[in-house]
Design a protein around this motif. Structure first.
Motif, mmCIF file in Angstrom:
data_model
loop_
_atom_site.group_PDB
_atom_site.id
_atom_site.type_symbol
_atom_site.label_atom_id
_atom_site.label_comp_id
_atom_site.label_asym_id
_atom_site.label_seq_id
_atom_site.Cartn_x
_atom_site.Cartn_y
_atom_site.Cartn_z
ATOM 1 N N LEU A 211 0.812 -1.212 0.000
ATOM 2 C CA LEU A 211 0.000 0.000 0.000
ATOM 3 C C LEU A 211 0.852 1.272 0.000
ATOM 4 O O LEU A 211 0.511 2.248 -0.662
ATOM 5 C CB LEU A 211 -0.943 0.003 1.199
ATOM 6 N N MET A 212 1.955 1.264 0.758
ATOM 7 C CA MET A 212 2.801 2.458 0.802
ATOM 8 C C MET A 212 3.340 2.812 -0.580
ATOM 9 O O MET A 212 3.520 3.985 -0.901
ATOM 10 C CB MET A 212 3.950 2.267 1.791
ATOM 11 N N ASP A 213 3.603 1.788 -1.384
ATOM 12 C CA ASP A 213 4.099 2.044 -2.733
ATOM 13 C C ASP A 213 3.029 2.647 -3.638
ATOM 14 O O ASP A 213 3.342 3.420 -4.541
ATOM 15 C CB ASP A 213 4.622 0.755 -3.355
ATOM 16 N N ILE A 214 1.781 2.272 -3.412
ATOM 17 C CA ILE A 214 0.704 2.884 -4.200
ATOM 18 C C ILE A 214 0.694 4.383 -3.970
ATOM 19 O O ILE A 214 0.571 5.180 -4.910
ATOM 20 C CB ILE A 214 -0.663 2.281 -3.834
ATOM 21 N N VAL A 215 0.854 4.763 -2.708
ATOM 22 C CA VAL A 215 0.861 6.194 -2.365
ATOM 23 C C VAL A 215 2.085 6.887 -2.928
ATOM 24 O O VAL A 215 1.984 7.918 -3.597
ATOM 25 C CB VAL A 215 0.791 6.377 -0.830
ATOM 26 N N SER A 216 3.273 6.306 -2.680
ATOM 27 C CA SER A 216 4.504 6.988 -3.092
ATOM 28 C C SER A 216 4.618 7.096 -4.611
ATOM 29 O O SER A 216 5.181 8.060 -5.129
ATOM 30 C CB SER A 216 5.731 6.264 -2.516
ATOM 31 N N ARG A 217 4.059 6.123 -5.326
ATOM 32 C CA ARG A 217 4.126 6.127 -6.791
ATOM 33 C C ARG A 217 2.920 6.805 -7.435
ATOM 34 O O ARG A 217 2.830 6.864 -8.660
ATOM 35 C CB ARG A 217 4.249 4.695 -7.309
ATOM 36 N N LYS A 218 1.980 7.260 -6.598
ATOM 37 C CA LYS A 218 0.768 7.952 -7.069
ATOM 38 C C LYS A 218 -0.040 7.080 -8.037
ATOM 39 O O LYS A 218 -0.684 7.582 -8.963
ATOM 40 C CB LYS A 218 1.143 9.288 -7.731
ATOM 41 N N LEU A 219 -0.050 5.783 -7.784
ATOM 42 C CA LEU A 219 -0.735 4.864 -8.685
ATOM 43 C C LEU A 219 -2.256 4.952 -8.563
ATOM 44 O O LEU A 219 -2.978 4.487 -9.449
ATOM 45 C CB LEU A 219 -0.276 3.434 -8.422
ATOM 46 N N SER A 220 -2.745 5.560 -7.485
ATOM 47 C CA SER A 220 -4.193 5.730 -7.355
ATOM 48 C C SER A 220 -4.747 6.690 -8.404
ATOM 49 O O SER A 220 -5.960 6.760 -8.591
ATOM 50 C CB SER A 220 -4.552 6.226 -5.950
ATOM 51 N N GLU A 221 -3.869 7.399 -9.081
ATOM 52 C CA GLU A 221 -4.319 8.259 -10.183
ATOM 53 C C GLU A 221 -4.772 7.441 -11.392
ATOM 54 O O GLU A 221 -5.574 7.909 -12.202
ATOM 55 C CB GLU A 221 -3.197 9.214 -10.609
ATOM 56 N N VAL A 222 -4.280 6.190 -11.485
ATOM 57 C CA VAL A 222 -4.575 5.376 -12.668
ATOM 58 C C VAL A 222 -5.254 4.046 -12.336
ATOM 59 O O VAL A 222 -5.651 3.313 -13.249
ATOM 60 C CB VAL A 222 -3.300 5.109 -13.495
ATOM 61 N N ALA A 223 -5.388 3.728 -11.048
ATOM 62 C CA ALA A 223 -6.057 2.481 -10.643
ATOM 63 C C ALA A 223 -6.725 2.713 -9.284
ATOM 64 O O ALA A 223 -6.086 3.226 -8.365
ATOM 65 C CB ALA A 223 -5.063 1.333 -10.567
ATOM 66 N N LYS A 224 -7.974 2.308 -9.152
ATOM 67 C CA LYS A 224 -8.769 2.677 -7.976
ATOM 68 C C LYS A 224 -9.316 1.490 -7.192
ATOM 69 O O LYS A 224 -10.191 1.663 -6.353
ATOM 70 C CB LYS A 224 -9.957 3.546 -8.420
ATOM 71 N N HIS A 225 -8.798 0.274 -7.435
ATOM 72 C CA HIS A 225 -9.345 -0.894 -6.755
ATOM 73 C C HIS A 225 -8.231 -1.739 -6.143
ATOM 74 O O HIS A 225 -7.319 -2.161 -6.852
ATOM 75 C CB HIS A 225 -10.163 -1.750 -7.723
ATOM 76 N N VAL A 226 -8.326 -1.966 -4.831
ATOM 77 C CA VAL A 226 -7.387 -2.838 -4.129
ATOM 78 C C VAL A 226 -8.134 -4.065 -3.627
ATOM 79 O O VAL A 226 -9.184 -3.948 -2.987
ATOM 80 C CB VAL A 226 -6.721 -2.123 -2.936
ATOM 81 N N THR A 227 -7.606 -5.238 -3.938
ATOM 82 C CA THR A 227 -8.118 -6.485 -3.374
ATOM 83 C C THR A 227 -7.175 -6.911 -2.265
ATOM 84 O O THR A 227 -5.981 -7.114 -2.488
ATOM 85 C CB THR A 227 -8.205 -7.590 -4.445
ATOM 86 N N GLU A 228 -7.709 -7.022 -1.052
ATOM 87 C CA GLU A 228 -6.877 -7.297 0.125
ATOM 88 C C GLU A 228 -6.584 -8.801 0.217
ATOM 89 O O GLU A 228 -7.051 -9.502 1.107
ATOM 90 C CB GLU A 228 -7.565 -6.766 1.371
ATOM 91 N N LEU A 229 -5.753 -9.219 -0.714
ATOM 92 C CA LEU A 229 -5.315 -10.610 -0.802
ATOM 93 C C LEU A 229 -3.805 -10.624 -0.617
ATOM 94 O O LEU A 229 -3.056 -10.265 -1.529
ATOM 95 C CB LEU A 229 -5.687 -11.191 -2.167
ATOM 96 N N PRO A 230 -3.314 -10.989 0.571
ATOM 97 C CA PRO A 230 -1.857 -10.982 0.807
ATOM 98 C C PRO A 230 -1.178 -12.090 0.030
ATOM 99 O O PRO A 230 -1.282 -13.266 0.382
ATOM 100 C CB PRO A 230 -1.742 -11.185 2.315
ATOM 101 N N ILE A 231 -0.451 -11.724 -1.020
ATOM 102 C CA ILE A 231 0.103 -12.716 -1.935
ATOM 103 C C ILE A 231 1.482 -13.185 -1.498
ATOM 104 O O ILE A 231 1.751 -14.373 -1.372
ATOM 105 C CB ILE A 231 0.152 -12.149 -3.369
ATOM 106 N N THR A 232 2.394 -12.242 -1.260
ATOM 107 C CA THR A 232 3.755 -12.629 -0.876
ATOM 108 C C THR A 232 4.427 -11.476 -0.152
ATOM 109 O O THR A 232 3.894 -10.362 -0.088
ATOM 110 C CB THR A 232 4.573 -13.038 -2.119
ATOM 111 N N ARG A 233 5.605 -11.760 0.396
ATOM 112 C CA ARG A 233 6.434 -10.757 1.059
ATOM 113 C C ARG A 233 7.866 -10.935 0.575
ATOM 114 O O ARG A 233 8.264 -12.030 0.192
ATOM 115 C CB ARG A 233 6.378 -10.914 2.584
#
Length: 375
Positions: A211-233
């Motif tokens: 999520l922090m990367d979505i904010v720092s990269r301003k990706l919410s300007e081009v994509a508006k849907h997050v699925t809370e599925l923890p895939i990997t770390r």
């Protein structure tokens, strides 16, 4: 991975001066941008803690957004002495850091970021294969980094297994791409810096991201849907490692201070940098109009089913790709640290950085012999 800003003008340089003349000086740097969580905690906060504990005996100079080192070359740059201490994402150097990348094959099995942070520190500071890996690369490992879970950010809602079919997604790591293939999606391999434009022009439908990367990269300007599925770390590589010659030039007292400061910084890195950072990012994204969705049971089950055979698959990859002679032993060793830290932290509140640091000191860092470690 974070955005790499190629400009020297944005370089942030801070010299941590002390009231007394420092007996020893250390230069800590990262290519990460000044506001990145690595820059804030693994460089700036860590330097402050070293300087504080040393009472003027050590002076740590810091440089973030540094042009001296690169994402791909940070490990070699450190070994060559361009900096004294730095972070390195081991995914860039799978051959050099084969043990780190082998263990990260278990990333989809990890469900607790804080436990993973502690287990990674314990493993890399104690496992013989890991220690040999650091030695042959000319560095001394001091402590870890870890990412929060990578989730799905999409241009449209993708929260069911049916909706995932044929969706083009930038995935992180071999195992997560294999799961997506199995689930019916289409893994796409592109540079992280190209994610914004790829989503914007429709070359990507989704990306896996924290999520922090979505904010720092301003990706919410081009994509508006997050699925809370923890895939990997991710955690392959080092949060802190020293140039080997530099580490050996320090006095045992200074090495002890550095180890203590690292344990202390890990506590606030978790509580303020990762735990609170992801919560703040989610709040910001909601304010920005991003919708959060829960995965349906079929989508969740596809991930669970993949994880059921992931240990077997991981062992094969460790042996064939990462040249690990006994991958089952390596898996069992790392899992033993995960089990240990799951038990140690089960009653510690997530936001309690002080208790976490104290346990890290008692269980890991106090047991390291500053006279002999890394020598």
């Amino acid at each position: 991975m974070r955005n790499i800003y190629k400009y020297v003008g944005a370089l942030a340089f801070a010299a941590m001066s002390t009231s007394a003349i420092a007996q020893e000086k250390i230069f800590a740097a990262t290519w990460q941008t000044p506001t990145n969580v690595i820059s804030v905690y693994h460089v700036q906060k860590w330097a402050e803690r070293v300087n504080e504990l040393s009472e003027g005996k050590i002076e740590v100079q810091t440089e973030v957004g540094s042009a001296r080192i690169s994402p791909n070359g940070a490990l070699e740059d450190l070994a060559d002495g361009l900096v004294d201490v730095t972070y390195h994402a081991g995914q860039y150097t799978p051959a050099a850091l084969n043990v780190s990348n082998a263990v990260e094959e278990l990333g989809m099995l990890m469900t607790d970021t804080r436990v993973l942070l502690a287990a990674a520190a314990d493993f890399d500071l104690n496992n013989p294969l890991a220690q040999e890996q650091w030695r042959r690369n000319g560095v001394v490992y001091i402590g870890p980094y870890v990412t929060p879970p990578y989730q799905l950010l999409c241009k449209r809602q993708v929260s069911t297994l049916e909706q995932l079919k044929d969706v083009r997604i930038r995935m992180v790591g071999r195992s997560s791409a294999a799961w997506l293939n199995e689930a019916g999606g289409v893994p796409v391999s592109i540079n992280n810096n190209e994610t914004y434009s790829a989503l914007d022009r429709g070359a990507l439908d989704c990306t896996s991201i924290m999520l922090m990367d979505i904010v720092s990269r301003k990706l919410s300007e081009v994509a508006k849907h997050v699925t809370e599925l923890p895939i990997t770390r991710l955690w392959a590589g080092q949060g802190w490692a020293f140039n080997r010659s530099k580490w050996q030039s320090l006095t045992p007292e200074s090495r002890r201070i550095i180890l203590d400061a690292t344990a202390d910084t890990l506590g606030i890195y978790w509580s303020d940098g990762l735990f609170k950072g992801e919560a703040d990012a989610k709040a910001q994204l909601i304010d920005d109009g991003v919708q959060f969705h829960q995965p349906d049971s079929a989508l969740e089950q596809s991930l669970v089913g993949f994880r059921d055979h992931q240990k077997v698959d991981a062992a094969q990859v460790m042996r064939e790709t990462h040249q690990i002679d006994d991958p089952e032993k390596l898996i069992a060793d790392f899992q033993s640290y995960v089990t240990k830290w799951t038990d140690l932290l089960k009653d510690v509140p997530m936001e309690d950085s002080t208790t976490l640091s104290n346990i890290l000191r008692q269980e890991i860092y106090d047991k390291i012999d500053a006279d002999t470690y890394g020598m």
